[in-house]
Design a protein around this motif. Structure first.
Motif, PDB file in Angstrom:
ATOM      1  N   GLN A   1      36.282  41.572  42.539  1.00 48.75           N
ATOM      2  CA  GLN A   1      36.950  39.762  43.127  1.00 48.75           C
ATOM      3  C   GLN A   1      35.209  39.404  44.666  1.00 48.75           C
ATOM      4  O   GLN A   1      35.825  39.577  45.396  1.00 48.75           O
ATOM      5  CB  GLN A   1      38.238  38.800  43.416  1.00 48.75           C
ATOM      6  CG  GLN A   1      38.464  38.681  42.012  1.00 48.75           C
ATOM      7  CD  GLN A   1      39.360  40.334  41.631  1.00 48.75           C
ATOM      8  OE1 GLN A   1      39.851  41.015  41.765  1.00 48.75           O
ATOM      9  NE2 GLN A   1      39.024  40.149  40.286  1.00 48.75           N
TER      10      GLN A   1
ATOM     11  N   ASP B   1      40.620  40.048  48.111  1.00 49.13           N
ATOM     12  CA  ASP B   1      40.027  40.276  46.983  1.00 49.13           C
ATOM     13  C   ASP B   1      41.698  40.029  45.981  1.00 49.13           C
ATOM     14  O   ASP B   1      42.897  40.807  46.418  1.00 49.13           O
ATOM     15  CB  ASP B   1      39.401  41.806  47.260  1.00 49.13           C
ATOM     16  CG  ASP B   1      39.433  42.551  45.251  1.00 49.13           C
ATOM     17  OD1 ASP B   1      38.571  41.717  44.777  1.00 49.13           O
ATOM     18  OD2 ASP B   1      39.149  44.022  45.211  1.00 49.13           O
TER      19      ASP B   1
ATOM     20  N   SER C   1      36.620  36.080  39.899  1.00 51.17           N
ATOM     21  CA  SER C   1      35.392  37.561  39.866  1.00 51.17           C
ATOM     22  C   SER C   1      34.797  36.634  38.898  1.00 51.17           C
ATOM     23  O   SER C   1      33.491  36.725  38.869  1.00 51.17           O
ATOM     24  CB  SER C   1      36.527  38.256  39.709  1.00 51.17           C
ATOM     25  OG  SER C   1      36.826  38.060  37.776  1.00 51.17           O
TER      26      SER C   1
ATOM     27  N   LYS D   1      37.971  45.408  38.760  1.00 50.50           N
ATOM     28  CA  LYS D   1      36.465  44.416  38.897  1.00 50.50           C
ATOM     29  C   LYS D   1      36.254  43.680  40.388  1.00 50.50           C
ATOM     30  O   LYS D   1      37.842  43.142  40.317  1.00 50.50           O
ATOM     31  CB  LYS D   1      37.484  43.032  37.959  1.00 50.50           C
ATOM     32  CG  LYS D   1      36.425  41.990  38.254  1.00 50.50           C
ATOM     33  CD  LYS D   1      35.485  41.920  36.728  1.00 50.50           C
ATOM     34  CE  LYS D   1      34.513  40.817  36.509  1.00 50.50           C
ATOM     35  NZ  LYS D   1      33.349  40.702  37.449  1.00 50.50           N
TER      36      LYS D   1
END
Length: 129
Positions: free
Chosen positions: A96, A80, A118, A94
C-alpha cells in the motif's frame, strides 16, 4: 507559549501548537492553528490543515488532513494496510503505497485505523463522523 490540553506547556513549531513529547518529522506541514497532542507522531509527508487537532498517541503518515478535523487519541492513519495478491502457491503482500486524504470537518474516533491505499488513495469524505 500556549498551554496544551494536558496542562503542560506546548511548544510552537512554526505557529502550530505541538506538545513537547510529540514528534513532527520535517518537512511535515502544520497550519498555524493546528494542534498536535502528547506522544503523537506526524510523519514527513503529512499536511495538517487549519483548526485541526491530532490527539495524544496518534500516528499519522502519508496523509493530508483537511481543515477542522478532530483525530481522537490513539488513532493510526496512513500506515501500510492488509493487502495481498493470491499467488500460485501462497498469498503475496501487495504494498500500500498511496495516501490517506481526510477532507474537512471530519471526526475520527479513538484507536481508529485508516490504512493508505494500494490502487487508489483512501479518502474520508468531508463531514464524516
Amino acid at each position: 507559549a500556549a498551554r496544551a490540553p494536558s496542562g503542560t506547556m506546548a511548544q510552537r513549531r512554526g505557529l502550530a501548537h505541538v506538545h513537547p513529547s510529540a514528534v513532527v518529522v520535517p518537512p511535515a506541514r502544520l497550519a498555524d492553528d493546528a494542534s498536535i497532542g502528547p506522544n503523537a507522531v506526524v510523519g514527513p509527508d503529512v499536511e495538517v490543515g487549519s483548526g485541526s487537532s491530532v490527539g495524544a498517541g496518534c500516528v499519522v503518515q502519508h496523509a493530508t488532513i483537511g481543515c477542522n478535523v478532530v483525530i481522537h487519541p490513539g488513532a493510526c492513519i496512513g500506515q501500510d494496510g492488509f493487502g495481498f495478491h493470491v499467488g500460485a502457491e501462497a498469498h503475496e503482500k501487495k504494498p500500500q503505497e498511496l495516501r490517506v486524504i481526510v477532507e474537512d470537518r471530519v471526526e475520527i474516533g479513538s484507536n481508529t485505523t485508516i490504512d493508505r491505499g494500494s490502487w487508489q488513495d483512501t479518502v474520508i469524505g468531508a463531514g464524516s463522523k
